[in-house]
Write an enzyme that holds these catalytic residues in place. Sequence first.
Site, mmCIF file in Angstrom:
data_model
loop_
_atom_site.group_PDB
_atom_site.id
_atom_site.type_symbol
_atom_site.label_atom_id
_atom_site.label_comp_id
_atom_site.label_asym_id
_atom_site.label_seq_id
_atom_site.Cartn_x
_atom_site.Cartn_y
_atom_site.Cartn_z
ATOM 1 N N ASP A 19 -2.286 11.032 -1.752
ATOM 2 C CA ASP A 19 -2.599 10.020 -2.759
ATOM 3 C C ASP A 19 -3.010 10.634 -4.085
ATOM 4 O O ASP A 19 -2.832 10.012 -5.129
ATOM 5 C CB ASP A 19 -3.705 9.103 -2.237
ATOM 6 C CG ASP A 19 -3.179 8.120 -1.212
ATOM 7 O OD1 ASP A 19 -2.959 6.956 -1.576
ATOM 8 O OD2 ASP A 19 -2.971 8.521 -0.045
ATOM 9 N N ARG B 87 0.855 -1.186 0.000
ATOM 10 C CA ARG B 87 0.000 0.000 0.000
ATOM 11 C C ARG B 87 0.888 1.231 0.000
ATOM 12 O O ARG B 87 2.108 1.124 0.091
ATOM 13 C CB ARG B 87 -0.993 0.009 1.177
ATOM 14 C CG ARG B 87 -0.605 -0.637 2.451
ATOM 15 C CD ARG B 87 0.518 0.038 3.209
ATOM 16 N NE ARG B 87 0.247 1.444 3.451
ATOM 17 C CZ ARG B 87 1.186 2.340 3.674
ATOM 18 N NH1 ARG B 87 2.470 1.977 3.677
ATOM 19 N NH2 ARG B 87 0.881 3.598 3.890
ATOM 20 N N GLY B 88 0.259 2.392 -0.118
ATOM 21 C CA GLY B 88 1.000 3.636 -0.295
ATOM 22 C C GLY B 88 1.003 3.995 -1.771
ATOM 23 O O GLY B 88 1.376 3.164 -2.612
ATOM 24 N N ALA B 89 0.597 5.197 -2.116
ATOM 25 C CA ALA B 89 0.378 5.561 -3.516
ATOM 26 C C ALA B 89 1.587 5.294 -4.420
ATOM 27 O O ALA B 89 1.457 4.635 -5.451
ATOM 28 C CB ALA B 89 -0.069 7.017 -3.606
ATOM 29 N N ASN C 34 -5.861 12.107 1.042
ATOM 30 C CA ASN C 34 -4.895 11.331 1.814
ATOM 31 C C ASN C 34 -5.687 10.460 2.791
ATOM 32 O O ASN C 34 -6.923 10.512 2.851
ATOM 33 C CB ASN C 34 -3.921 12.260 2.557
ATOM 34 C CG ASN C 34 -2.721 11.507 3.107
ATOM 35 O OD1 ASN C 34 -2.089 10.726 2.402
ATOM 36 N ND2 ASN C 34 -2.401 11.712 4.367
ATOM 37 N N LYS C 35 -4.979 9.662 3.554
ATOM 38 C CA LYS C 35 -5.633 8.727 4.471
ATOM 39 C C LYS C 35 -6.679 9.424 5.333
ATOM 40 O O LYS C 35 -6.483 10.544 5.790
ATOM 41 C CB LYS C 35 -4.576 8.063 5.355
ATOM 42 C CG LYS C 35 -5.093 6.987 6.295
ATOM 43 C CD LYS C 35 -5.887 5.914 5.553
ATOM 44 C CE LYS C 35 -5.124 5.308 4.407
ATOM 45 N NZ LYS C 35 -5.980 4.401 3.585
ATOM 46 N N ARG D 165 -7.479 0.207 -6.775
ATOM 47 C CA ARG D 165 -7.617 1.274 -5.782
ATOM 48 C C ARG D 165 -7.705 2.595 -6.537
ATOM 49 O O ARG D 165 -6.698 3.100 -7.029
ATOM 50 C CB ARG D 165 -6.440 1.260 -4.796
ATOM 51 C CG ARG D 165 -6.287 -0.071 -4.057
ATOM 52 C CD ARG D 165 -5.490 0.074 -2.778
ATOM 53 N NE ARG D 165 -6.228 0.869 -1.803
ATOM 54 C CZ ARG D 165 -5.688 1.330 -0.678
ATOM 55 N NH1 ARG D 165 -4.421 1.084 -0.392
ATOM 56 N NH2 ARG D 165 -6.429 2.034 0.170
ATOM 57 N N GLN E 186 -2.071 1.953 10.112
ATOM 58 C CA GLN E 186 -0.801 2.092 9.396
ATOM 59 C C GLN E 186 0.242 2.840 10.211
ATOM 60 O O GLN E 186 1.435 2.587 10.072
ATOM 61 C CB GLN E 186 -1.017 2.807 8.061
ATOM 62 C CG GLN E 186 -1.814 2.017 7.033
ATOM 63 C CD GLN E 186 -3.278 2.404 7.030
ATOM 64 O OE1 GLN E 186 -3.860 2.697 8.085
ATOM 65 N NE2 GLN E 186 -3.898 2.408 5.866
#
Length: 358
Positions: free
Chosen positions: A248, A73-75, A258-259, A107, A207
């Site tokens: 993101d 995960r993570g853009a 973002n998250k 995603r 996370q």
Amino acid sequence: MILTIVGESARQRSQRKIDTLESIEEKLNFKTLEWRGDHLRLLDQRALPESEEYRDCRTVGEVAAAIKNMTIRGAPAIGIAAAYGMALAALNQHDYREAAALLKSCRPTAANLAWAVDRMSSACALQDIAQVIAEAGAIEAEDAMMCRQIGVNGNGFVADGANVLTHCNAGALATGGIGTALGIIYTAHFSGKRLHVWVDETRPFLQGARLTAWELGRAGVPYTLICDNVAASLMAAGKVDCVIVGADRIAANGDFANKIGTYGLAVLAGFHNIPFYVAAPSSTFDSKCATGEDIVIEERDPAEVTFIFRKAICPHGCAALNPAFDVTPGSLVTAYITEKEVIGAGGFESGNPHELLP
């Protein structure tokens, strides 16, 4: 508006000091993902911090599944993984257009995913497998370079002795290098600055607690884990000097996704007059997305909210909402730190951040 916060001579001195250090990547001593000739090896982030487990992906379908279930995960990281997924499609003679559609559907919020897939599609159209694999490797190498430069560009915003608050994980686990938000923190730390990091646990997938704390601990960066709802009281007590987060997708007007929970932090930081920085590579900017209202927000399984480590934390049948991201207005951002330049929020008044990047 391009911000010039650190004088050139100071920046040069900082760069020289950083250059004398052992590679920060080597200090972190783990690989988020690794191309192994005919397959992609991923560090399974779902197993952290209890164990370091690796998953091998040999088909584009396996890469897509790993992105979807958050093995990776993570853009920026999922963009790189998708690039290698396209390479696997070429190796396995899978139609690249079908592969691209599959990966893009995994995603939808992260701009880097579609950006990398589109770039790989152009390479796949040439029908040269070696060139396709080389292109994926180039995307990974470029991301590592961008992370290093983001760290250098952001170092001047972190004062010696600062308490920095970060949300989610925008570190080496989320990129092909040292990270974006954490890349700045690592660069400041390894250049000799004394700093301390407040790590939001980042519900519901944790996370921050599972990944950022794990990374910072390996790097020897002092940190304290906090519940997400502690940030306001810390800011009110004067115990937060700045907030640094990743992104993101960044819209043309500076709004960014973002998250989930980032928007609330930005509001709190604005109320308490605390600088709020967004660290992201240029591949996260989406000039086709006019405002934050145009960003598609991924909705994930409600079970991620109602269960923690397969244990129910609410009554059976409880309804739960689980948006993976929120959108923060650009007006709440102090500056966007990219690998190319630092952009003040006013720089987006032109309507296209790409015009501001040299």
